[in-house]
Scaffold this motif. Structure first.
Motif, mmCIF file in Angstrom:
data_model
loop_
_atom_site.group_PDB
_atom_site.id
_atom_site.type_symbol
_atom_site.label_atom_id
_atom_site.label_comp_id
_atom_site.label_asym_id
_atom_site.label_seq_id
_atom_site.Cartn_x
_atom_site.Cartn_y
_atom_site.Cartn_z
ATOM 1 N N MET A 1 0.834 -1.177 0.000
ATOM 2 C CA MET A 1 0.000 0.000 0.000
ATOM 3 C C MET A 1 0.886 1.250 0.000
ATOM 4 O O MET A 1 1.868 1.315 0.709
ATOM 5 N N THR A 2 0.506 2.207 -0.774
ATOM 6 C CA THR A 2 1.259 3.447 -0.876
ATOM 7 C C THR A 2 0.923 4.362 0.291
ATOM 8 O O THR A 2 -0.238 4.589 0.591
ATOM 9 N N GLU A 3 1.927 4.895 0.930
ATOM 10 C CA GLU A 3 1.719 5.787 2.059
ATOM 11 C C GLU A 3 1.727 7.252 1.634
ATOM 12 O O GLU A 3 1.114 8.083 2.265
ATOM 13 N N LYS A 4 2.466 7.589 0.593
ATOM 14 C CA LYS A 4 2.603 8.973 0.171
ATOM 15 C C LYS A 4 1.911 9.187 -1.175
ATOM 16 O O LYS A 4 2.208 8.518 -2.148
ATOM 17 N N TRP A 5 0.986 10.133 -1.199
ATOM 18 C CA TRP A 5 0.254 10.461 -2.415
ATOM 19 C C TRP A 5 0.487 11.919 -2.765
ATOM 20 O O TRP A 5 0.539 12.777 -1.885
ATOM 21 N N LEU A 6 0.614 12.208 -4.043
ATOM 22 C CA LEU A 6 0.817 13.564 -4.529
ATOM 23 C C LEU A 6 -0.393 14.002 -5.334
ATOM 24 O O LEU A 6 -0.871 13.260 -6.190
ATOM 25 N N LYS A 7 -0.852 15.217 -5.074
ATOM 26 C CA LYS A 7 -1.994 15.764 -5.797
ATOM 27 C C LYS A 7 -1.505 16.890 -6.694
ATOM 28 O O LYS A 7 -0.641 17.671 -6.300
ATOM 29 N N SER A 8 -2.076 16.994 -7.867
ATOM 30 C CA SER A 8 -1.700 18.040 -8.798
ATOM 31 C C SER A 8 -1.925 19.417 -8.195
ATOM 32 O O SER A 8 -2.927 19.669 -7.525
ATOM 33 N N SER A 9 -1.017 20.327 -8.464
ATOM 34 C CA SER A 9 -1.192 21.714 -8.022
ATOM 35 C C SER A 9 -2.320 22.390 -8.786
ATOM 36 O O SER A 9 -2.787 23.456 -8.398
ATOM 37 N N TYR A 10 -2.789 21.768 -9.851
ATOM 38 C CA TYR A 10 -3.891 22.301 -10.649
ATOM 39 C C TYR A 10 -5.255 21.861 -10.119
ATOM 40 O O TYR A 10 -6.273 22.171 -10.705
ATOM 41 N N SER A 11 -5.290 21.142 -9.011
ATOM 42 C CA SER A 11 -6.555 20.613 -8.514
ATOM 43 C C SER A 11 -7.454 21.691 -7.921
ATOM 44 O O SER A 11 -8.637 21.475 -7.742
ATOM 45 N N GLY A 12 -6.913 22.846 -7.588
ATOM 46 C CA GLY A 12 -7.719 23.939 -7.064
ATOM 47 C C GLY A 12 -8.154 23.703 -5.631
ATOM 48 O O GLY A 12 -7.698 22.782 -4.952
ATOM 49 N N ASP A 16 -10.795 18.148 -6.373
ATOM 50 C CA ASP A 16 -11.298 17.103 -7.261
ATOM 51 C C ASP A 16 -10.239 16.790 -8.307
ATOM 52 O O ASP A 16 -10.141 17.463 -9.323
ATOM 53 N N CYS A 17 -9.451 15.813 -8.023
ATOM 54 C CA CYS A 17 -8.330 15.517 -8.892
ATOM 55 C C CYS A 17 -7.906 14.064 -8.682
ATOM 56 O O CYS A 17 -8.438 13.365 -7.830
ATOM 57 N N VAL A 18 -6.947 13.652 -9.448
ATOM 58 C CA VAL A 18 -6.334 12.351 -9.201
ATOM 59 C C VAL A 18 -5.092 12.562 -8.362
ATOM 60 O O VAL A 18 -4.489 13.631 -8.365
ATOM 61 N N GLU A 19 -4.732 11.539 -7.630
ATOM 62 C CA GLU A 19 -3.503 11.552 -6.854
ATOM 63 C C GLU A 19 -2.618 10.421 -7.363
ATOM 64 O O GLU A 19 -3.103 9.358 -7.735
ATOM 65 N N VAL A 20 -1.330 10.670 -7.364
ATOM 66 C CA VAL A 20 -0.357 9.690 -7.824
ATOM 67 C C VAL A 20 0.485 9.276 -6.634
ATOM 68 O O VAL A 20 0.976 10.119 -5.879
ATOM 69 N N GLY A 21 0.618 7.981 -6.479
ATOM 70 C CA GLY A 21 1.410 7.457 -5.362
ATOM 71 C C GLY A 21 2.837 7.204 -5.776
ATOM 72 O O GLY A 21 3.177 7.193 -6.964
ATOM 73 N N ALA A 22 3.676 7.005 -4.792
ATOM 74 C CA ALA A 22 5.065 6.668 -5.051
ATOM 75 C C ALA A 22 5.113 5.324 -5.776
ATOM 76 O O ALA A 22 4.384 4.397 -5.437
ATOM 77 N N THR A 25 7.529 -1.214 -7.035
ATOM 78 C CA THR A 25 7.867 -2.329 -7.923
ATOM 79 C C THR A 25 7.547 -2.047 -9.390
ATOM 80 O O THR A 25 6.953 -2.864 -10.079
ATOM 81 N N GLY A 26 7.909 -0.850 -9.857
ATOM 82 C CA GLY A 26 7.743 -0.525 -11.267
ATOM 83 C C GLY A 26 6.349 -0.104 -11.679
ATOM 84 O O GLY A 26 6.096 0.156 -12.842
ATOM 85 N N ALA A 27 5.407 -0.050 -10.741
ATOM 86 C CA ALA A 27 4.047 0.369 -11.057
ATOM 87 C C ALA A 27 3.773 1.719 -10.399
ATOM 88 O O ALA A 27 4.276 2.011 -9.322
ATOM 89 N N VAL A 28 2.963 2.538 -11.068
ATOM 90 C CA VAL A 28 2.592 3.847 -10.535
ATOM 91 C C VAL A 28 1.115 3.807 -10.161
ATOM 92 O O VAL A 28 0.255 3.705 -11.031
#
Length: 62
Positions: A1-12, A16-22, A25-28
């Protein structure tokens, strides 16, 4: 499970946006910021890099 998630600075202010995890094993992992406990999609790191490059280049602009 990913502990750190990043949200776009464009989310306002609404967030309401997508978040990308660290990458793990080669998967995002990607999730909906409105549903942090909901489903997560996982993309191959190379495919994610190609997608981000396409976004930066305006390949998906309408």
């Amino acid at each position: 499970m990913t502990e750190k998630w990043l949200k776009s600075s464009y989310s306002g202010n609404h967030g309401d946006c997508v978040e990308v995890g660290a990458a793990v094993t080669g998967a995002v992992p990607v999730r909906d910021s409105k549903d942090p406990h909901g489903p997560t999609l996982a993309f191959d790191a190379n495919a994610w890099t190609a997608f981000v490059t396409g976004v930066k280049n305006g390949d998906f602009d309408a």
